[in-house]
Design a protein around this motif. Structure first.
Motif, short mmCIF file in Angstrom:
data_model
loop_
_atom_site.label_atom_id
_atom_site.label_comp_id
_atom_site.label_asym_id
_atom_site.label_seq_id
_atom_site.Cartn_x
_atom_site.Cartn_y
_atom_site.Cartn_z
N PRO A 78 5.67 14.19 42.69
CA PRO A 78 6.66 13.31 43.32
C PRO A 78 6.05 12.14 44.10
O PRO A 78 6.62 11.06 44.13
N ASP A 79 4.88 12.34 44.72
CA ASP A 79 4.25 11.26 45.48
C ASP A 79 3.81 10.13 44.55
O ASP A 79 3.97 8.95 44.87
N SER A 85 13.07 21.45 43.40
CA SER A 85 12.56 22.60 42.65
C SER A 85 11.52 22.06 41.68
O SER A 85 11.24 20.87 41.69
N ASP A 86 10.98 22.90 40.83
CA ASP A 86 9.97 22.44 39.87
C ASP A 86 10.54 21.42 38.89
O ASP A 86 9.80 20.64 38.28
N THR A 87 11.86 21.42 38.70
CA THR A 87 12.46 20.52 37.72
C THR A 87 13.52 19.59 38.29
O THR A 87 14.08 18.78 37.56
N ASP A 88 13.82 19.70 39.59
CA ASP A 88 14.86 18.87 40.18
C ASP A 88 14.33 18.05 41.36
O ASP A 88 13.64 18.58 42.23
N LEU A 89 14.70 16.77 41.37
CA LEU A 89 14.29 15.85 42.43
C LEU A 89 15.51 15.08 42.92
O LEU A 89 16.45 14.84 42.16
N ALA A 90 15.47 14.67 44.18
CA ALA A 90 16.50 13.79 44.74
C ALA A 90 15.83 12.46 45.04
O ALA A 90 14.73 12.43 45.59
N ALA A 91 16.51 11.37 44.70
CA ALA A 91 15.90 10.05 44.86
C ALA A 91 16.85 9.07 45.53
O ALA A 91 18.07 9.16 45.38
N THR A 92 16.25 8.12 46.26
CA THR A 92 16.97 6.97 46.79
C THR A 92 16.17 5.74 46.37
O THR A 92 14.99 5.62 46.66
N VAL A 93 16.84 4.86 45.64
CA VAL A 93 16.19 3.67 45.09
C VAL A 93 17.04 2.44 45.42
O VAL A 93 18.25 2.46 45.24
N GLY A 147 20.54 9.50 43.95
CA GLY A 147 20.72 10.23 42.70
C GLY A 147 19.88 11.47 42.58
O GLY A 147 19.08 11.82 43.46
N GLU A 148 20.09 12.12 41.46
CA GLU A 148 19.39 13.35 41.11
C GLU A 148 18.59 13.09 39.84
O GLU A 148 19.05 12.39 38.95
N VAL A 149 17.41 13.66 39.79
CA VAL A 149 16.55 13.56 38.62
C VAL A 149 16.20 14.97 38.18
O VAL A 149 15.86 15.81 39.01
N THR A 150 16.31 15.24 36.88
CA THR A 150 16.00 16.56 36.34
C THR A 150 14.99 16.42 35.21
O THR A 150 15.12 15.53 34.37
N LEU A 151 14.00 17.30 35.21
CA LEU A 151 13.02 17.36 34.12
C LEU A 151 13.47 18.46 33.17
O LEU A 151 13.70 19.59 33.59
N LYS A 152 13.58 18.12 31.88
CA LYS A 152 14.05 19.09 30.88
C LYS A 152 13.12 19.06 29.66
O LYS A 152 12.28 18.19 29.56
N ASN A 153 13.35 20.01 28.77
CA ASN A 153 12.59 20.09 27.51
C ASN A 153 11.09 20.03 27.77
O ASN A 153 10.35 19.35 27.06
#
Length: 150
Positions: free
Chosen positions: A25-26, A42-50, A63-69
Motif C-alpha cells: 500500500p505504501d 485486508s490482504d485483498t481490500d484497500l480504502a482510498a482517497t484520491v 473508494g474501495e479497491v479489491t484485488l481479485k484473481n
C-alpha cells in the motif's frame, strides 16, 4: 461512459520484487496520482482517497479497491469504485500481468476498463480518455521508477 486503457511497462527488477511492490500500500499510495490515503483493510481490500482534476472539475473520490484473481507472482485483477460527491463516480478495474524478460527485468502489461458517471461524464469522452491515459501513464512510470530504483 466506458473507456479502455492498455499499456506495458518494462521494469528493471525481478518479477517477485515487482509483485511485492504491487501489493504494498505504501508503494501504491506514492505512485497513484492525487492519492491522499491508501489503507489496507485486508490482504485483498484497500480504502482510498484520491483528489483528481479532470478539466475544470476537481473532486475528492473516496473508494474501495479489491484485488481479485490472484496468481502470485504473475497476475491479478485490481477493481475499484470511487464516489466524488456532486462530481460523480468512477469504477473499473485492470488486469495486470507480470512476465519475466531475463533475470532482472519484468514486463508489466495492463488492460484497464473504467466507467464514469455524473458531472465528470458530461466533460466529454476525449477529455476523460486523455486524462485517464495520462493518469495511468503517470502511475506506471512512477511505479517503474520506485521499483527499479531509477
Amino acid at each position: 461512459m466506458a473507456l479502455v486503457i492498455e499499456g506495458e511497462e518494462r521494469i528493471a527488477a525481478p518479477v517477485q520484487k515487482v509483485w511485492e511492490a504491487l501489493n504494498d500500500p505504501d508503494v501504491l499510495k506514492d505512485c497513484i496520482p492525487g492519492c491522499q490515503s491508501l489503507e489496507k483493510k485486508s490482504d485483498t481490500d484497500l480504502a482510498a482517497t484520491v483528489v483528481l482534476k479532470i478539466g475544470p472539475i476537481k473532486a475528492t473520490f473516496n473508494g474501495e479497491v479489491t484485488l481479485k484473481n490472484l496468481n502470485p507472482p504473475h497476475s491479478y485483477t485490481i477493481a475499484g469504485e470511487g464516489k466524488g460527491g456532486i462530481a460523480g463516480f468512477a469504477k473499473g478495474g485492470a488486469d495486470v500481468t507480470l512476465t519475466p524478460d531475463g533475470e532482472d527485468t519484468t514486463v508489466l502489461t495492463y488492460a484497464a476498463k473504467a466507467d464514469v458517471g455524473g458531472k465528470i461524464a458530461q466533460l466529454g469522452s476525449r477529455l476523460i480518455t486523455s486524462t485517464s491515459k495520462k493518469l495511468a501513464g503517470q502511475f506506471f512510470s512512477s511505479f517503474n521508477e520506485r521499483v527499479s530504483g531509477k
